[in-house]
Design an enzyme around this catalytic site. Structure first.
Site, PDB file in Angstrom:
ATOM      1  CG  ASP A 174      -2.286   0.488   0.973  1.00 48.05           C
ATOM      2  OD1 ASP A 174      -2.405   1.619   0.463  1.00 48.05           O
ATOM      3  OD2 ASP A 174      -3.253  -0.236   1.270  1.00 48.05           O
ATOM      4  CG  ASP A 186      -4.758   5.650   0.802  1.00 46.07           C
ATOM      5  OD1 ASP A 186      -5.615   4.765   0.944  1.00 46.07           O
ATOM      6  OD2 ASP A 186      -4.761   6.725   1.442  1.00 46.07           O
ATOM      7  CD  GLU A 207      -8.821   4.358  -1.958  1.00 48.37           C
ATOM      8  OE1 GLU A 207      -9.775   4.050  -1.231  1.00 48.37           O
ATOM      9  OE2 GLU A 207      -7.946   5.165  -1.590  1.00 48.37           O
ATOM     10  CG  HIS A 240      -9.295  -1.347   4.155  1.00 51.04           C
ATOM     11  ND1 HIS A 240      -9.008  -1.370   2.798  1.00 51.04           N
ATOM     12  CD2 HIS A 240      -8.859  -0.155   4.610  1.00 51.04           C
ATOM     13  CE1 HIS A 240      -8.427  -0.232   2.466  1.00 51.04           C
ATOM     14  NE2 HIS A 240      -8.319   0.529   3.542  1.00 51.04           N
ATOM     15  CG  ASP A 241     -11.567   2.084   2.992  1.00 53.27           C
ATOM     16  OD1 ASP A 241     -11.149   2.028   4.162  1.00 53.27           O
ATOM     17  OD2 ASP A 241     -10.902   2.521   2.036  1.00 53.27           O
TER      18      ASP A 241
HETATM   19  O1  TEU Z   1      -9.697   5.500   1.532  1.00 50.46           O
HETATM   20  C1  TEU Z   1     -10.132   6.610   0.845  1.00 50.46           C
HETATM   21  C2  TEU Z   1     -11.592   6.920   0.784  1.00 50.46           C
HETATM   22  O2  TEU Z   1     -11.931   7.933   0.252  1.00 50.46           O
HETATM   23  C3  TEU Z   1     -12.685   6.102   1.287  1.00 50.46           C
HETATM   24  O3  TEU Z   1     -12.906   4.913   0.725  1.00 50.46           O
HETATM   25  C4  TEU Z   1     -12.747   6.186   2.765  1.00 50.46           C
HETATM   26  O4  TEU Z   1     -12.883   4.918   3.302  1.00 50.46           O
HETATM   27  C5  TEU Z   1     -13.877   7.057   3.247  1.00 50.46           C
HETATM   28  O5  TEU Z   1     -14.209   6.568   4.474  1.00 50.46           O
HETATM   29  C6  TEU Z   1     -15.133   7.095   2.457  1.00 50.46           C
HETATM   30  O6  TEU Z   1     -16.206   7.446   3.274  1.00 50.46           O
HETATM   31  C7  TEU Z   1      -8.324   5.317   1.713  1.00 50.46           C
HETATM   32  C8  TEU Z   1      -8.063   4.106   2.572  1.00 50.46           C
HETATM   33  O7  TEU Z   1      -8.467   2.952   1.881  1.00 50.46           O
HETATM   34  C9  TEU Z   1      -8.736   4.299   3.892  1.00 50.46           C
HETATM   35  O8  TEU Z   1      -8.676   3.164   4.700  1.00 50.46           O
HETATM   36  C10 TEU Z   1      -8.070   5.465   4.550  1.00 50.46           C
HETATM   37  O9  TEU Z   1      -8.746   5.783   5.729  1.00 50.46           O
HETATM   38  C11 TEU Z   1      -8.045   6.712   3.664  1.00 50.46           C
HETATM   39  O10 TEU Z   1      -7.694   6.429   2.318  1.00 50.46           O
HETATM   40  C12 TEU Z   1      -7.015   7.679   4.175  1.00 50.46           C
HETATM   41  O11 TEU Z   1      -5.718   7.181   3.959  1.00 50.46           O
END
Ligand code: TEU
Length: 566
Positions: free
Chosen positions: A99, A207, A266, A338-339
């Site tokens: 990541d 990310d 992402e 995980h999100d």
């Molecule tokens: O996530 C970015 C993001 O915009 C979303 O998917 C996020 O989960 C947000 O809650 C949407 O409501 C990435 C990572 O995958 C996430 O785990 C991190 O918290 C975020 O970036 C910050 O690094």
């Protein structure tokens, strides 16, 4: 040419290390825990592992706040453990994708410590510092340099008394955004990436990489009704220099390396038109992106208000991406990570039809054109967590939202908690259920977040040898992608776009045709794809025990079937 790109035939497995496997009993998963499960991953047959962050971090956002990019957090182990993981994966023919979190660092990163030390620090310009809004008392609401909302509630600005200025953080106040306008920042990041590739890693999941380029004016955005800060993201989504940065990164990091690496960006809010540009091989930017359209279809204004998902909307969206990245570019395929909440709870039926619908969802996803991603535990049909109280949550996004909603916004706590339920990120962050023993075999200690109470029913040990388990079904799907060029590289045609319950499409390559049917409902569905002769074609894979003797194309509850001809 692109037909030979290895990742067309590949399936990637995401490990969220905190929740995967704990080797030392501290209740938090670690690298040695992952190493202990390498044979499990090899048995599943995946080609690469995407490892969520294990770098040194204060863990404000579970490692997405990095204080040292070139070390492993002691919670997870050591650099030597990581070397051992890389070796163990490579020995089994799997790759490691790290990541890469370079939109922001931790506020405890030495770069930020230096940057905040004084207004004339040599690293001041490595982050986004701005003076308070004129005419306002610094540090009070309204004095922020602009009106943007943070992803984790409140404004994107944090006031720093010491130098009398604010710094920008799109996420938590412990995640200050790096200023990519500064060429020194970019050089430092590329050097770090090269260091990891020299160490043997095989690529990066990047990310929020489409947030790197901001409109340097950082202009105020329109406020929607009832908003304290604006959720309009146009000041930083796919900003003016994003393609330039990614092309530069490609030149400085990837161009000199052989094929076989994987880069996936992402990209919240990315449009299809932008995604074509990011993933067109001729432009040398990225292999693929994670787009968000299909995982936002059940949002009602924001993620804390869920609405019913219409299958016709899901098909229209995914079908458009299949079409749009058909000639140029490449898709990634995912239901969750995980999100996101658990796929079977969100798109399937996590009650009576849990196993059938988990398999149906996997079958439909994996047979699209693109690279499928399996989020840990989805291969077992793991479900959302029935959180009972706010104290059971761990995610900073949930906790901040709860505080803001029940505080400044004055909403009813029980209602806020209920609204958090279906889409919150902790749903997918409970420990992987390895067996039916204490703590699901995840840890001998106290897990950092509670184990789902359904572990006796859902666990890997029970599914490993069982021919009709969800796990076995995933193995089959992964093997099919490896073996059949029509799955890896065939074209894609959506069928029955207006059907409210049936997902249907055809893949074609060199005289071979694959018909894929999935029932997204608990009712029997009659299916007419306009070509009755399909009913005679060989069933390649189905999720009912008697799939092979199927009678016609009609589908039973949550049934999945794919047929190949000739
Ligand atoms: O996530 C970015 C993001 O915009 C979303 O998917 C996020 O989960 C947000 O809650 C949407 O409501 C990435 C990572 O995958 C996430 O785990 C991190 O918290 C975020 O970036 C910050 O690094």
């Amino acid at each position: 040419s692109r037909g030979r790109d290895w990742f067309h035939r590949a399936v990637v497995y995401q490990v969220y290390p905190r929740s995967f496997a704990d080797s030392d009993g501290d209740g938090i998963g670690d690298l040695k825990g992952i190493i202990g499960k390498l044979d499990y991953l090899a048995h599943l047959g995946v080609d690469a592992v995407w490892l969520s962050p294990v770098y040194r971090s204060p863990q404000d956002d579970n490692g997405y706040d990095i204080s040292d990019y070139q070390d492993v957090d002691p919670l997870f182990g050591t650099l030597e453990d990581l070397d051992e993981l890389i070796e163990g994966l490579h020995a089994r023919g799997m790759k490691l994708v790290m990541d890469l979190v370079v939109n922001h660092t931790s506020d405890e990163h030495p770069w930020f410590a230096e940057s905040r030390s004084s207004r004339d620090s040599s690293k001041r310009d490595w982050y986004w510092w701005r003076p308070p809004r004129p005419g306002h008392e610094p540090g009070t609401p309204g004095a922020e340099p602009n009106n943007w909302a943070s992803f984790f509630s409140g404004p994107v600005w944090e006031y720093d008394e010491h130098t009398g200025e604010y710094y920008l953080h799109l996420f938590s106040r412990k995640q200050p955004d790096l200023n990519w306008e500064n060429p020194e920042v970019r050089r430092a990041v590329y050097a770090m990436m090269n260091w990891w590739l020299d160490r043997g890693v095989d690529g990066f999941r990047m990310d929020v990489v489409n947030f790197l380029s901001k409109d340097p004016a950082l202009p105020d955005r329109p406020l929607a009704e009832g908003e304290l800060y604006s959720h309009d993201r146009t000041g930083y989504v796919c900003g003016p220099r994003i393609h330039e940065y990614l092309q530069e990164m490609h030149r400085e990091v990837f161009a000199a390396r052989g094929p076989g690496l994987l880069t996936v960006g992402e990209m919240p809010d990315v449009t299809l038109e932008e995604a074509v540009l990011f993933t067109d091989p001729a432009r040398s930017e990225l292999d693929m992106v994670f787009q968000f359209e299909h995982v936002n279809l059940d949002w009602d204004g924001g993620k804390w208000r869920r609405k019913e998902l219409r299958l016709t909307d899901l098909k229209a969206s995914l079908g458009r991406w299949q079409e749009g990245l058909g000639e140029r570019g490449w898709n990634s395929l995912y239901w969750g990570n995980h999100d996101q909440p658990r796929a079977v709870s969100r798109f399937g039926d996590d009650g009576a039809y849990r196993e059938l619908s988990a398999k149906m969802l996997a079958g439909v996803l994996h047979l699209h054109r693109g690279t499928p991603y399996v989020y840990q535990g989805d291969e077992l049909g793991m479900t959302n967590m029935p959180f009972a109280a706010i104290e059971d949550h761990r995610d900073i996004e949930v906790l901040n939202h709860y505080r803001e909603a029940t505080g400044a916004l004055g909403l009813d706590p029980a209602e806020v908690l209920a609204a958090i339920g279906p889409l919150n990120r902790d749903n997918a962050r409970t420990p992987v259920q390895w067996d039916s023993g204490p703590n699901a075999g995840f840890t001998t200690g106290t897990p950092w977040i509670a184990v789902n109470p359904n572990t006796a029913e859902i666990n890997a040990a029970e599914q490993l040898g069982r021919p009709d388990s969800v796990l076995t079904f995933y193995r089959e799907l992964i093997r099919l992608r490896h073996d059949l060029p029509v799955i890896a590289d065939g074209d894609f045609t959506m069928l029955l776009p207006d059907h409210e319950a049936v997902y249907a499409f055809v893949r074609r390559l060199g005289g071979h045709e694959l018909l894929v049917l999935g029932n997204f409902s608990g009712e029997q569905q009659a299916v007419d794809v306009g070509d009755p002769s399909w009913a005679g074609a060989r069933i390649l894979l189905g999720n009912y025990p008697d799939a092979a003797e199927a009678r016609g194309l009609d589908l039973r509850p949550w049934e999945f079937a794919c047929r190949l001809r000739p």
